[in-house]
Write an enzyme that holds these catalytic residues in place. Structure first.
Site, PDB file in Angstrom:
ATOM      1  N   SER A 126      36.073  50.782  38.967  1.00 55.93           N
ATOM      2  CA  SER A 126      36.839  49.762  38.252  1.00 55.93           C
ATOM      3  C   SER A 126      36.323  49.590  36.837  1.00 55.93           C
ATOM      4  O   SER A 126      35.137  49.758  36.566  1.00 55.93           O
ATOM      5  CB  SER A 126      36.720  48.423  39.005  1.00 55.93           C
ATOM      6  OG  SER A 126      37.227  47.358  38.218  1.00 55.93           O
ATOM      7  N   TYR A 151      31.482  41.671  43.387  1.00 56.54           N
ATOM      8  CA  TYR A 151      32.494  42.748  43.530  1.00 56.54           C
ATOM      9  C   TYR A 151      32.239  43.824  42.479  1.00 56.54           C
ATOM     10  O   TYR A 151      32.099  45.005  42.812  1.00 56.54           O
ATOM     11  CB  TYR A 151      33.918  42.190  43.382  1.00 56.54           C
ATOM     12  CG  TYR A 151      34.898  43.285  43.059  1.00 56.54           C
ATOM     13  CD1 TYR A 151      35.361  43.486  41.749  1.00 56.54           C
ATOM     14  CD2 TYR A 151      35.315  44.163  44.041  1.00 56.54           C
ATOM     15  CE1 TYR A 151      36.208  44.523  41.441  1.00 56.54           C
ATOM     16  CE2 TYR A 151      36.174  45.211  43.742  1.00 56.54           C
ATOM     17  CZ  TYR A 151      36.623  45.378  42.438  1.00 56.54           C
ATOM     18  OH  TYR A 151      37.462  46.427  42.148  1.00 56.54           O
ATOM     19  N   LYS A 155      30.786  48.057  42.575  1.00 57.18           N
ATOM     20  CA  LYS A 155      31.344  49.258  41.937  1.00 57.18           C
ATOM     21  C   LYS A 155      30.265  49.961  41.107  1.00 57.18           C
ATOM     22  O   LYS A 155      30.144  51.182  41.128  1.00 57.18           O
ATOM     23  CB  LYS A 155      32.540  48.888  41.054  1.00 57.18           C
ATOM     24  CG  LYS A 155      33.738  48.362  41.819  1.00 57.18           C
ATOM     25  CD  LYS A 155      34.205  49.355  42.876  1.00 57.18           C
ATOM     26  CE  LYS A 155      35.422  48.851  43.638  1.00 57.18           C
ATOM     27  NZ  LYS A 155      35.824  49.775  44.723  1.00 57.18           N
TER      28      LYS A 155
END
Ligand code: WQD
Length: 341
Positions: A126, A151, A155
């Site tokens: 991302s 989150y 990544k």
């Protein structure tokens, strides 16, 4: 016939990628534990392609379950790994769930890759890894900034796990850094299915326009941008799906030039929130109710992709416009039940 595992293949980007793989004659296995989607997505994939992928309801973060599942598929030509928890806000409330689920499933899959290094591996990353980039458009070699959420951290750590694993075990991978995937398949048979109140802009817009939610709140209008609202690179989900095919075929053909390659998936164009609203109204003829509200903590001011590397190395670029994304998102919303979940 080449065989590809799509983890999270009943999710938003996973289902659109499964459609493109089936359309190109790949055998597709979908692994999805339905934690953030519904089994009816399989019907949508079949309605579009005329083919129904094999579906395994497996928790890939469970080492024994993942190992047992993969033991049944020693002949995979590729794994495209979407399965992960992806709500930024939720990750702040439940960090342990995010680290366990997102990193545990990745490590379990990479154990298989270590034993089958010829298998291609595409990792769903991302643009969140860049945080607020110092330079725009954002290039792949821009510094990775401290993550703004657990989150985003999963990544960043996920990409580090790929690099360390590739070095130690000789496998290869490609990480694709998505900007803001939006829209839906033009058939309106599959699309985004946010469970609960949508946190992301476009599904909130379509649910508000469908009368399922109140008016849109635009988080902040005092940013240093053209109209004071945040800038993002909104990319059609079908363009994102196609990039995964290009990346996987690059790996299967052995064209990679380093163990882990990284590519931005964006359009290269930044749009403000107000411009997205205007695009929705223009593309659908629907008037949206909206108002300015305070800034949302954690939002970066602006993020949009430098797309040269994906164009020159992958031979891929986004083809669909913001207006097309809005029209497709609205057509999909209109196909859904009119009761808010
Ligand atoms: C876009 C803009 C909001 C909702 C996140 C993740 C990213 C990816 C996509 C998973 C921002 C504004 C939003 C609303 C608003 N997720 N907005 N009112 O935050 O850029 O990216 O989702 O992979 O990793 O970080 O996307 O759609 O939430 O927000 O004004 O009701 O819309 O402030 O400026 P974001 P978003």
């Amino acid at each position: 016939m080449k065989k590809v595992l799509v983890t999270g293949g009943l999710g938003f980007i996973g289902s659109h990628t499964a459609v493109e793989l089936l359309a190109r004659g790949y055998q597709v296995i979908v692994a999805d534990n339905l934690s953030n989607t519904r089994p009816e997505v399989l019907d949508g994939i079949e309605a579009i392609t005329g083919k129904r992928p094999i579906w395994a309801n497996v928790d890939l973060a469970d080492p024994a379950a993942c190992r047992a599942f993969l033991a049944g598929h020693p002949d995979l030509d590729g794994i495209i790994h979407f399965a992960a928890s992806k709500a930024v806000g939720e990750s702040v409330q439940k960090p342990l769930l995010y680290y366990h689920n997102n990193l545990g499933s990745l490590c379990n899959l990479l154990e298989h890759l270590a034993a089958h290094p010829k298998c291609a591996f595409i990792f769903s990353s991302s643009c969140t890894v860049y945080g607020q980039a110092d330079e725009l458009p954002i290039r792949e070699n821009a510094p990775v900034k401290p993550a703004e959420s657990p989150y985003g951290n999963t990544k960043q750590i996920g990409e580090e796990i790929l690099r360390d694993g590739a070095k130690a075990h000789g496998f290869r991978a490609i990480a694709l850094r998505y900007f803001n995937p939006i829209g839906a398949h033009p058939s309106a048979k599959i699309g985004e299915l946010p469970l609960g109140v949508p946190q992301n802009l476009v599904p909130f817009i379509t649910q508000s326009a469908a009368g399922l939610r109140g008016g849109l709140k635009v988080f902040g209008n005092d940013y240093p941008t053209a109209d004071g609202t945040c800038v993002r690179d909104y990319i059609h989900v079908v363009d994102v799906a196609l990039a995964h095919i290009y990346a996987m075929e690059r790996m299967i053909e052995g064209k990679g030039t380093e163990p882990v390659e990284v590519f931005n998936l964006g359009t290269g164009k930044g749009s403000t929130v107000v411009e997205v609203i205007a695009a929705f109204e223009r593309a659908t003829g629907k008037k949206l109710q909206w108002e300015f509200a305070p800034r949302r903590p954690g939002d970066v001011i602006a993020a949009y992709a430098d797309t040269q590397k994906a164009a020159q190395v992958l031979g891929w670029k986004a083809e669909r416009t913001l207006d097309q994304s809005m029209a497709d998102a609205w057509r999909w919303q209109q196909s859904l039940p009119t009761t808010a979940k």
